[in-house]
Motif scaffolding. Sequence first.
Motif: not given
Length: 199
Positions: A7-29
């Motif tokens: 899984a990829a998470i934000s610093l506060d442990g979120c997998l996504d935000d609440t918007s309708s668009r997918r939140l990109i958490l992972s860099p290219a590597e």
Amino acid sequence: MNVLLSAAISLDGCLDDTSSRRLILSPAEDLAEIDRLRAASDAILVGARTLRCDNPSLRVRAAALVEERKAAGRAPQPLKVTVTTRGELPSDLRFFEGDRPPVVFAAAPLPPQLAQRAETICAPEITAALIVTELEKRGVENLLVEGGGEILSMFLRENMADRLRLATAPFIVGEAGAPRFLRPGRYPFDSGHRAVTES
């Protein structure tokens, strides 16, 4: 079976935000590493909500990795697997694309138009133990679980994961309704029973 959660998470442990668009958490590597993990797996599991929200292909993207699988006598792509309680899977999902039918664990029979496009395993209660048992019967030795939060939580609550890989994005979502990495519940890991970390 070897079960890897990723899984990829934000610093506060979120997998996504609440918007309708997918939140990109992972860099290219990190995306490249995920592709390598997919190539090493026999099956990839995500929950139905992840399919509806993100419509992932669940495919190995790098042609060289696909060729390595074929050279080793394996299927070009891992088996696709999902879990649904209500059978709400749009028929145009990329999940249903590919050379072999995906596996759907469902609490109730799927609509006929979906049932003919997948192998369905129905059970009144879907557990991580059931998933592992049924996939082992189908020759799966390495399972990659990519989410979402409900599925990741289920495997950790049941202590059915061998490894957990977390990529942390260097930002904070900060939204109360954003989906979290883990759901509330009883887990086998606490301050007295710590997970073993890898460097």
